[in-house]
Scaffold this active site. Structure first.
Site, short mmCIF file in Angstrom:
data_model
loop_
_atom_site.label_atom_id
_atom_site.label_comp_id
_atom_site.label_asym_id
_atom_site.label_seq_id
_atom_site.Cartn_x
_atom_site.Cartn_y
_atom_site.Cartn_z
N HIS A 76 -2.62 1.73 -9.11
CA HIS A 76 -1.42 0.71 -8.78
C HIS A 76 -1.82 -0.55 -8.84
O HIS A 76 -2.96 -0.76 -8.02
CB HIS A 76 -0.73 1.35 -7.60
N ASP A 78 -0.16 -3.14 -7.02
CA ASP A 78 0.27 -3.68 -5.41
C ASP A 78 -0.68 -3.41 -4.55
O ASP A 78 -1.40 -2.59 -4.61
CB ASP A 78 1.79 -3.37 -5.48
N ASP A 108 -8.28 -0.59 -2.33
CA ASP A 108 -6.88 0.07 -2.75
C ASP A 108 -6.08 -0.82 -3.76
O ASP A 108 -5.55 -1.48 -2.98
CB ASP A 108 -6.35 0.56 -1.18
N GLU A 140 3.40 0.88 -5.34
CA GLU A 140 3.02 2.32 -5.00
C GLU A 140 2.88 2.20 -3.27
O GLU A 140 3.34 3.20 -2.78
CB GLU A 140 1.71 2.53 -5.46
N GLU A 141 2.78 1.17 -2.72
CA GLU A 141 2.54 1.13 -1.33
C GLU A 141 3.83 1.13 -0.78
O GLU A 141 4.05 1.10 0.69
CB GLU A 141 1.87 -0.32 -1.09
N GLU A 168 -7.51 6.39 -6.62
CA GLU A 168 -7.20 5.97 -5.35
C GLU A 168 -8.74 6.07 -4.54
O GLU A 168 -9.56 6.87 -4.88
CB GLU A 168 -6.29 6.72 -4.51
N HIS A 361 -6.14 -1.03 3.53
CA HIS A 361 -4.94 -1.59 4.38
C HIS A 361 -5.62 -2.30 5.40
O HIS A 361 -4.88 -2.78 6.31
CB HIS A 361 -3.76 -0.49 4.69
ZN LIG Z 1 -3.55 2.93 -3.10
#
Ligand SMILES: [Zn+2]
Length: 388
Positions: A76, A78, A108, A140-141, A168, A361
């Protein structure tokens, strides 16, 4: 080393480019996708964009090699916001310190995308028995929503992989199962009254409190009846996240809304907590509420639903990832990914990518150069395995 093999510097340069695009989910990812499309073009690889309805975002699908099936490499584009986080360096400028590359999305999961892009010259240089597909998604997030229209077209006008590796961050270990996520918003509508005469009203906050009590009992029930030791925690979790209601202390509140979520084991029946809550509302709360206000209501809306992932018993994707990593065991995780959606759509999936989920994150997110190098070897081994 043959010239087509990418160097660590190639990967780092690509990662620096990708991190430079602020692709926080709320923003457009078109600049990043445009960069990837140009890069692929430059290597003679055509790609298809699957553009969102508002034209602000796009998925990318590209295929190297000919024939049916093939292996999908999925990531992903984003990333999560940096707001409120304390970063040592600019999150959108890749910074190296002590063998680690810092920046939002490094772990990520732009690190994996950089490794895939850096491997394109190698993939192109090989005579492949079956194709390699590059699948890059958005949003995705925020509930794995972006990839859904891409997945819907696999096997229709877009080539469908026979197995998908979702990159991931797993520290390059092989993950073959994850929990589901269901997010709900529950809205209670009661009746306003002066607080000196509460019996004339239906107190929406008090009703919400009863509902939350029921949600907590469900959480308790799961914790004592479910036990799948592959997951941490070993049961489906249920928790309330936000609540809002009322206007003043001297008014019986008419409305109250709260959000809550379920992180379910793959074996747990989908939607069960919401059905329990609706049954409790119908039986124990609404009859009393409607004696005072016939329009009183309790409504629960599903806001996000990401299916759990459990690889099939003889999954090609898992076998491939085990062979490429040399590992002899798989693990399960509690965070959700796009893997469940691929698996559900008939593309056997596995999760394996560079970086540690502990850094995802977080402020000062990083991926180590060692992890990127392990991923590059994994992709080079994939090319070997798929070559004639
Ligand atoms: Zn991710």
């Amino acid at each position: 080393m043959p010239p087509e093999n990418a160097t660590t510097e190639d990967v780092t340069d690509l990662l620096a480019k990708l991190v430079g695009f602020d692709t926080t989910s709320a923003k457009s990812n078109m600049a990043l996708i445009g960069f990837v499309q140009d890069y692929l073009d430059g290597h003679g690889v055509a790609s298809t964009l699957i553009v969102s309805a508002d034209g602000e975002k796009a998925n990318l699908h590209a295929t190297i090699g000919d024939g049916d099936g093939g292996i999908g490499l999925s990531g992903h584009s984003d990333c999560v916001p940096v707001a409120g986080q304390n970063w040592t360096s600019d999150p959108f400028a890749l910074t190296m310190r002590d063998g680690k590359l810092y920046g939002r999305g490094t772990c990520d999961m732009k690190g994996f995308i950089a490794c895939v892009l850096a491997s394109v010259p190698l993939f192109k240089s090989r005579k492949l028995k079956e194709p390699i597909h590059i699948l890059i998604s958005y949003d995705e997030e925020v509930g794995c929503d972006g990839v859904r229209p891409l997945i819907a077209r696999l096997g229709a006008d877009l080539a469908k992989p026979r197995a998908v590796i979702v990159g991931e961050p797993t520290s390059m270990t092989v993950i073959d199962a994850h929990k589901s996520i269901d997010v709900y918003q529950t809205r209670v509508t009661g009746k306003e009254a002066h607080s000196s005469l509460p019996a004339l009203g239906v107190n929406a906050i008090s009703v919400a409190a009863e509902l939350i009590g029921e949600i907590d009992r469900t959480a308790e029930h799961n914790a004592t009846t479910e036990n799948d030791p592959r997951f941490e925690p070993s049961y489906s979790t249920v928790s309330v996240g936000t609540i809002e209601g009322g206007t003043a202390t001297n008014i019986v509140p008419k409305t109250c809304e709260f959000s809550w979520q379920v992180r379910g084991l793959p074996s747990a029946p989908a939607g069960e907590a919401a059905r329990n809550l609706a049954a409790f509302a119908e039986k124990d709360l609404l009859p009393k509420m409607r004696q005072v206000a016939e329009n009183a209501s309790i409504e629960t809306e599903s806001q996000t639903s990401v299916p759990a992932f459990i690889a099939g018993p003889k999954s090609d994707a898992v076998a491939l990832a085990l062979a490429l990593t040399g590992a002899n065991r798989t693990s399960a995780v509690s965070y959700a990914t796009e893997a469940g959606l691929f698996e559900k759509a008939g593309c056997p999936a596995v999760i394996c990518g560079p970086g540690d989920i502990a850094q995802a994150h977080a402020a000062d997110e990083f991926v180590s150069i060692a992890q990127l190098e392990t991923c590059m070897r994994f992709l080079a081994d994939l090319a070997d395995r798929l070559s004639v």
